[in-house]
Write an enzyme that holds these catalytic residues in place. Structure first.
Site, PDB file in Angstrom:
ATOM      1  N   LEU A 222       0.814  -1.219   0.000  1.00  9.54           N
ATOM      2  CA  LEU A 222       0.000   0.000   0.000  1.00  9.54           C
ATOM      3  C   LEU A 222       0.842   1.260   0.000  1.00  9.54           C
ATOM      4  O   LEU A 222       0.420   2.296  -0.508  1.00  9.54           O
ATOM      5  CB  LEU A 222      -0.920   0.003   1.227  1.00  9.54           C
ATOM      6  CG  LEU A 222      -1.914  -1.159   1.338  1.00  9.54           C
ATOM      7  CD1 LEU A 222      -2.694  -1.067   2.629  1.00  9.54           C
ATOM      8  CD2 LEU A 222      -2.846  -1.177   0.139  1.00  9.54           C
ATOM      9  N   GLY A 225       7.786   4.147   3.200  1.00  9.60           N
ATOM     10  CA  GLY A 225       8.530   5.330   3.592  1.00  9.60           C
ATOM     11  C   GLY A 225      10.006   5.012   3.648  1.00  9.60           C
ATOM     12  O   GLY A 225      10.462   4.009   3.090  1.00  9.60           O
ATOM     13  N   MET A 227      11.828   4.045   6.179  1.00 13.94           N
ATOM     14  CA  MET A 227      12.246   2.965   7.058  1.00 13.94           C
ATOM     15  C   MET A 227      11.223   1.849   7.205  1.00 13.94           C
ATOM     16  O   MET A 227      11.527   0.815   7.787  1.00 13.94           O
ATOM     17  CB  MET A 227      12.563   3.524   8.452  1.00 13.94           C
ATOM     18  CG  MET A 227      13.756   4.455   8.491  1.00 13.94           C
ATOM     19  SD  MET A 227      14.153   4.970  10.171  1.00 13.94           S
ATOM     20  CE  MET A 227      15.666   5.908   9.896  1.00 13.94           C
ATOM     21  N   ALA A 228      10.011   2.037   6.708  1.00  8.47           N
ATOM     22  CA  ALA A 228       8.970   1.025   6.869  1.00  8.47           C
ATOM     23  C   ALA A 228       8.092   0.989   5.636  1.00  8.47           C
ATOM     24  O   ALA A 228       8.097   1.905   4.820  1.00  8.47           O
ATOM     25  CB  ALA A 228       8.135   1.307   8.121  1.00  8.47           C
ATOM     26  N   ASP A 352       1.729  14.233  15.734  1.00  5.07           N
ATOM     27  CA  ASP A 352       1.902  14.099  14.282  1.00  5.07           C
ATOM     28  C   ASP A 352       0.546  14.073  13.568  1.00  5.07           C
ATOM     29  O   ASP A 352       0.329  13.284  12.658  1.00  5.07           O
ATOM     30  CB  ASP A 352       2.688  12.826  13.967  1.00  5.07           C
ATOM     31  CG  ASP A 352       3.416  12.912  12.622  1.00  5.07           C
ATOM     32  OD1 ASP A 352       3.521  14.025  12.083  1.00  5.07           O
ATOM     33  OD2 ASP A 352       3.866  11.868  12.128  1.00  5.07           O
TER      34      ASP A 352
END
Length: 535
Positions: A222, A225, A227-228, A352
């Site tokens: 989907l 980023g 790092m993930a 965030d």
């Protein structure tokens, strides 16, 4: 206990994938055949002097009809219209083309020419094309249909017109042998198609054993980023139970980053304690293949940033925007009032809140996600000396300056998000990270009504109260904000139409994204799905 056979799950997944891919395959075939038919018109015209114009005009007419049919089929499929009978119809038409050509040859050039014309050669190729549609039965049916058409035309129309002593290759025995080869071609194509499908099932089964995240079967990615990455996945424990989830995992190259792994685990631990309808639920934390993963609630929709696309700059309907804000206010109020098991206030701050972290479902549900940097307010200002955590352009002034802050910083971020939803453009801007960091302190935000005259005065006041730079003058908490929003009347009232309007906008945005994906796939591009924030 019922034990589910893993191979049956793989088979169902593969069959479902092939069904979904059938439309794309037929779209490619229709486009190719429409172009080829158009070329055949030109080729037939060029061969007119040598073939005779009667036969030439007949072949040109057939090519025009086929070009028109496949052009219409391409247009229909491109709009997303599809039925499982379409591949069967197309195969029947394709393998019958040489039969029509043979009839024209017989009419205008005689029986010997009809049985020896070059177009007969393509019959076998069309049978093979039918089998390559990943359905062995199509190959078998195509071979049988070609043989039936060939024998019918020969014994019903061609043979009575042949001379008494025709070429040995035109005798009934050789014609029957040729028909048998057509059937054999279909059977061989079916065998090869079945072989490839079995090998694919075997590869998927091996993947399930080696690469799935424990009991989670991964599907499409989907988003990703720095790092993930996030996948749509199926939770498949024993007993036949299945559930769609979103699976977020650390990229293998960052699995040894102790700081990021700690933050990742903290997100799981924190979210496991949060139970609110407007917060994405976390079901599981695990480790597989040298990396960590989170299993989370799957939201069938897209992030708010996918609705508020910068290139569109189109605001949400007023009721949809106020419903969105009311739901987020409820989620933030829950987070800010969250207590420990012994009743101590945790003083949590999300830190965030911004459009990429707000998920909108197809029915207008609002879910706040990504609690990776959420902390208690006492430690939330600085995570690492000299660095401020949060999304640039959505921070409260006190957060951007690295000062102490509390849940009212999340309300400021919600104010910026609501302002953007009402105007279609970001409230704070800057051409560099430094300018974006200082924007919350230095820039004055204009009331949303100056950019969208439809915004009423009461809603203007609610937004500007959220965007007060002094936390003491800002809306105090999410509960107060929700009450202010629920008091709105007229087109700006969040109920009873806000959720339906938000769902409609989300569905339209998702449909547009899907259409763009289909167009981009022709040039091997992919549309961007919900992004995973780089920690």
């Amino acid at each position: 206990m019922i034990t589910r056979n893993p191979s049956s799950t793989v088979s169902r997944f593969l069959e479902g994938h092939l069904r979904r891919d059938a439309q794309a395959r037929e779209l490619s075939v229709a486009r190719f055949m429409s172009i080829l038919s158009g070329i055949c018109v030109v080729v037939a015209a060029a061969l007119g002097p040598s073939m005779g114009w009667d036969l030439t005009l007949a072949l040109m007419g057939l090519s025009v009809v086929l070009a028109g049919y496949y052009a219409v089929m391409w247009a229909v499929l491109r709009k997303g219209v599809f039925h499982p009978a379409i591949p069967w119809l197309n195969v029947a038409i394709e393998v019958s083309i040489p039969a029509v050509v043979l009839t024209f040859d017989l009419r205008y050039q005689g029986p010997v020419y009809a049985l020896t014309a070059p177009t007969i050669v393509i019959w076998g190729a069309l049978v093979t094309l039918a089998g390559l549609r990943s359905n062995p039965r199509l190959g078998l049916a195509a071979g049988a249909l070609v043989a039936a058409e060939y024998l019918t035309l020969y014994f019903g129309f061609v043979r009575p017109l042949l001379p008494e002593n025709p070429l040995i290759t035109l005798a009934p025995l050789f014609i029957c042998v040729r028909a048998f080869f057509f059937v054999a071609t279909g059977a061989l194509t079916a065998v090869l198609a079945r072989h490839f499908l079995e090998r694919t099932r075997s590869a998927l089964a091996s993947l399930r054993e080696q690469e799935v995240m424990g009991k989670y079967v991964l599907h499409e990615r989907l988003g990703a980023g720095g790092m993930a990455e996030v996948y749509r996945a199926t939770y498949s424990p024993e007993g036949g139970f299945e559930k769609q989830v979103a699976l977020k995992r650390i990229l293998p190259s960052f699995a040894d980053d102790a700081a990021f792994v700690t933050m990742f685990r903290r997100e799981a631990e924190l979210c496991s304690t949060l139970n609110h309808p407007n917060i994405v639920q976390v079901f599981d934390l695990g480790r597989h293949g040298g990396t960590y993963f989170l299993a989370m609630e799957y939201v069938d929709g897209l992030p708010l940033s996918g609705v508020l696309k910068p290139q569109v700059r189109k605001p949400l309907p007023l009721s949809a925007a106020t419903f969105l804000a009311a739901e987020l206010a409820s989620a933030l109020d829950y987070v800010h009032r969250k207590t420990s098991p012994d009743g101590e206030l945790l003083r949590l701050v999300h830190r965030d809140v911004n459009p990429p972290n707000v998920l909108i479902s197809r029915i207008g549900e609002v879910k706040l996600s990504d609690f990776g940097i959420a902390r208690d307010a006492a430690r939330a200002n600085l995570t690492v000396a000299g660095s401020v955590r949060g999304k640039l352009g959505y921070m409260a002034p006190e957060q951007a300056m690295g000062r102490d802050f509390d849940g009212r910083a999340d309300l400021f971020a919600l104010g910026l998000t609501l302002h953007e939803a009402l105007t279609g453009r970001r409230a704070l801007s800057g051409h560099s990270e430094e300018l974006l960091l200082r924007a919350a302190v230095d820039q004055e935000v204009v009331p949303p009504s100056q950019l969208n005259p439809a915004v009423p005065v009461a809603l203007d006041a609610i937004v500007m109260s959220l965007l007060q730079k002094d936390p003491q003058r800002r809306t105090p908490n999410g509960a107060a904000l929700r009450q202010q929003l629920l008091a709105l009347e007229g087109p700006a009232a969040p109920f009873p139409h806000g959720q339906a309007e938000l769902g409609r906008v989300a569905r339209e945005a998702k449909a547009l994204a899907t259409a763009l994906t289909q167009e981009d796939s022709e040039s091997f591009a992919a549309v961007k799905a919900p992004a995973v924030r780089s920690a």
